[in-house]
Design an enzyme around this catalytic site. Structure first.
Site, short mmCIF file in Angstrom:
data_model
loop_
_atom_site.label_atom_id
_atom_site.label_comp_id
_atom_site.label_asym_id
_atom_site.label_seq_id
_atom_site.Cartn_x
_atom_site.Cartn_y
_atom_site.Cartn_z
N VAL A 11 -8.11 2.76 -5.16
CA VAL A 11 -7.78 3.50 -3.79
C VAL A 11 -6.38 4.15 -3.96
O VAL A 11 -5.87 3.56 -4.74
CB VAL A 11 -7.69 2.66 -2.44
CG1 VAL A 11 -9.33 2.38 -2.24
CG2 VAL A 11 -6.83 1.46 -2.28
N SER A 12 -6.31 5.25 -3.39
CA SER A 12 -5.01 6.09 -3.82
C SER A 12 -3.87 5.36 -3.03
O SER A 12 -2.68 5.83 -3.39
CB SER A 12 -5.20 7.52 -3.36
OG SER A 12 -6.11 7.96 -4.03
N SER A 13 -3.85 4.68 -2.08
CA SER A 13 -2.77 4.06 -1.45
C SER A 13 -2.99 2.62 -0.82
O SER A 13 -4.16 2.57 -0.62
CB SER A 13 -2.05 5.13 -0.36
OG SER A 13 -2.81 5.19 0.83
N GLN A 16 -5.31 2.68 2.37
CA GLN A 16 -6.85 2.88 2.32
C GLN A 16 -7.69 1.87 1.95
O GLN A 16 -7.12 0.88 1.47
CB GLN A 16 -7.10 3.96 1.03
CG GLN A 16 -6.46 5.52 1.46
CD GLN A 16 -6.99 6.36 0.23
OE1 GLN A 16 -7.20 6.20 -0.93
NE2 GLN A 16 -7.28 7.65 0.63
#
Length: 202
Positions: A11-13, A16
């Site tokens: 996941v991007s961060s 998330q």
């Protein structure tokens, strides 16, 4: 289930949720200890969980990912990592959302060719989507600024006595601490504002 079957989740961060991807891995029988999770951008492959996964891959291992953009965002990097896993590590990759991208199937020349074509097409689409989103964001910010919307922290208004106190401080009539106190500002803020004020006056 083969103990050399792994799942990779990204996941991007850290804000998330990766649960949907993890559930997809568990549904194909991958144990929790064989699921590697990164919570950071896919702009490059310098990610701790991904690097740990690479270190355990051996010939005949299988790596599952939910979709091609979970592997990465950069077209050339995706192709390079795909080659490293399938050719150098001699492991297989299965993309759950795209059954055609399953290197366990079609080991003949035609099957390999089709897999490579689909991979390049999807990687290209993934990167272009990312570029499109960045472009739209930049256009949105520009349009907002043209409407007078300010981004970042709001500017701290200077007190009415700032200029006079600033002059006395520059003339060494006041210490930094006393000048900042009289203006009701932190010393670092007073110093920054005093420097900006001096350049504006000059």
């Amino acid at each position: 289930m083969n103990h050399r079957i792994y799942g990779y989740v990204r996941v991007s961060s850290k804000y998330q949720n990766e649960d949907r991807q993890i559930l997809a891995m568990q549904e194909v029988g991958i144990s929790a200890e064989h699921i590697y999770v990164d919570k950071q951008s896919g702009k490059d492959f310098d990610r701790p969980a991904y690097l740990s996964l690479l270190s355990v891959l051996t010939k005949g291992a299988v790596v599952y990912i939910k979709s091609i953009d979970r592997l990465g965002r950069n077209y050339n990097d995706i192709i390079e990592q795909w080659h490293m896993i399938t050719k150098e590590k001699q492991a297989d990759i299965v993309v759950l959302d795209m059954p055609l991208l399953d290197t366990r199937r079609g080991k003949d020349l035609l099957g390999t060719f089709l897999s490579d074509v689909v991979l390049q097409l999807l990687s290209f689409v993934a990167e272009n989507e990312r570029q499109y989103i960045k472009q739209r964001q930049a256009e949105g910010i520009l349009a907002a600024r043209q409407r007078g919307i300010q981004f970042g922290r709001p500017k701290i208004p200077l007190p009415d006595n700032f200029q006079s106190v600033c002059i006395r401080w520059r003339n060494k009539e006041l210490s930094m601490r006393e000048a900042a106190r009289q203006c009701g500002l932190a010393e670092s803020t007073f110093y920054d504002k005093a420097g900006s004020s001096k350049s504006e006056v000059g």
